[in-house]
Scaffold this active site. Sequence first.
Site, mmCIF file in Angstrom:
data_model
loop_
_atom_site.group_PDB
_atom_site.id
_atom_site.type_symbol
_atom_site.label_atom_id
_atom_site.label_comp_id
_atom_site.label_asym_id
_atom_site.label_seq_id
_atom_site.Cartn_x
_atom_site.Cartn_y
_atom_site.Cartn_z
ATOM 1 N N ASP A 125 -36.022 -8.010 20.530
ATOM 2 C CA ASP A 125 -36.667 -9.314 20.450
ATOM 3 C C ASP A 125 -37.969 -9.319 19.656
ATOM 4 O O ASP A 125 -38.743 -10.268 19.726
ATOM 5 C CB ASP A 125 -36.926 -9.869 21.856
ATOM 6 N N ARG B 84 -42.494 -12.227 17.602
ATOM 7 C CA ARG B 84 -41.823 -12.149 18.911
ATOM 8 C C ARG B 84 -40.884 -13.337 19.027
ATOM 9 O O ARG B 84 -41.293 -14.483 18.911
ATOM 10 C CB ARG B 84 -42.865 -12.169 20.029
ATOM 11 N N THR C 83 -35.252 -9.100 25.825
ATOM 12 C CA THR C 83 -34.232 -8.051 25.788
ATOM 13 C C THR C 83 -34.739 -6.832 26.545
ATOM 14 O O THR C 83 -35.955 -6.639 26.677
ATOM 15 C CB THR C 83 -33.893 -7.644 24.343
ATOM 16 N N GLU D 253 -36.016 -3.117 27.512
ATOM 17 C CA GLU D 253 -36.982 -2.290 26.797
ATOM 18 C C GLU D 253 -36.345 -1.044 26.182
ATOM 19 O O GLU D 253 -35.422 -0.463 26.743
ATOM 20 C CB GLU D 253 -38.109 -1.854 27.742
ATOM 21 N N ARG E 142 -49.067 -11.849 17.990
ATOM 22 C CA ARG E 142 -47.752 -11.913 17.365
ATOM 23 C C ARG E 142 -47.335 -13.366 17.129
ATOM 24 O O ARG E 142 -47.602 -14.241 17.945
ATOM 25 C CB ARG E 142 -46.705 -11.231 18.253
#
Length: 254
Positions: A61, A75, A81, A83, A125
Site C-alpha cells: 500500500d 500512501r 495491506t 506488513e 506522505r
Amino acid sequence: MNVFKKVLCVIILGSLLLGLSGCIPSNNNNNQNSSLLGKEITNPEGLKLISANVTNVVDGDTIDVMINNKEERVRLLLIDTPETKHPSKPVQPYGPDASEFTKKALLGKQVELEKDISERDRYGRILAYVWLDGKMHNEALIEKGLARVATFPPDIKYVDPFLDLQQQAQINGIGIWSLENYVKENGFTEQNSQVETNIGTSDLSCINKIKGNKNSKIFHLPDGAHYNDVADKNIVWFCTEEEAQTEGYRKSKN
C-alpha cells in the site's frame, strides 16, 4: 478646451476598460488546476488527476513516485495491506503477496494520483487513489483479498464501493480472508511464524521461502545448508532473490 476634455474622457474610458478586462477569467486552461503537488488534469470522467511515474514499491500500500522531477512517497488511501517491512512487526501473511502484486502492476509505470480531502499524512506522505489505465489499484488490492478497508475520515470518498468489494472477497474466502480471525478492525493478528500463502492465481504465486537474516544481511534458499539455522526473531522473508538483493542482502555461499 473641448478637445482637451474629449481626450481626457478617452483616456479615462480606456483605463476603465483595461481594469475590467483583468477581472475576466481566462478559458485557456479551464481543464487544469494548480496543486501543491503539481498540475492537476481533469479527465473525461471529471476526476482531477496528477501524473506520476512509479520508481519503487515499498509495500503493498505504499509506493515512491516522481512528480515534477521530485521523488515523493505515496500512501494508498482507504486500504491497509499486511506488513512486510515494519520495524517492530514480523512479516505478516499475504503481505509479500500484496507487495509483489503492487510491484508487478505499478513499478516503472506512469500512473495518475487522485486526492481526497487531505493531501498528506502526518509522515509527509502523499495520500492518493492510484489509477492505471482507467483502473484503480486500491480497489484491485481489495478485490484480490490482499487488503482490508481502513477508514480515516475525512478521506472516505470511495468507502461504499470499497466495502462492497471487501464483502465479496470475504464471502469468497480469498487472500487475507482465507485465514480465520486474521483480519481485525484495526489491522491484522500477529503471527508467531510466517504463514505460506498462495491465493491461487498465476501472477500471485509468491510463497515466501527465501529466508533473510537481519543480523548478517545474508539470505538463504530452502535447500541451503544454513536455512534452518536462522533464529525466528532475525528472519526476514523474501519472494525472490532479486527482492532480497534490493534490500541489501547477499546470498549465502552454502
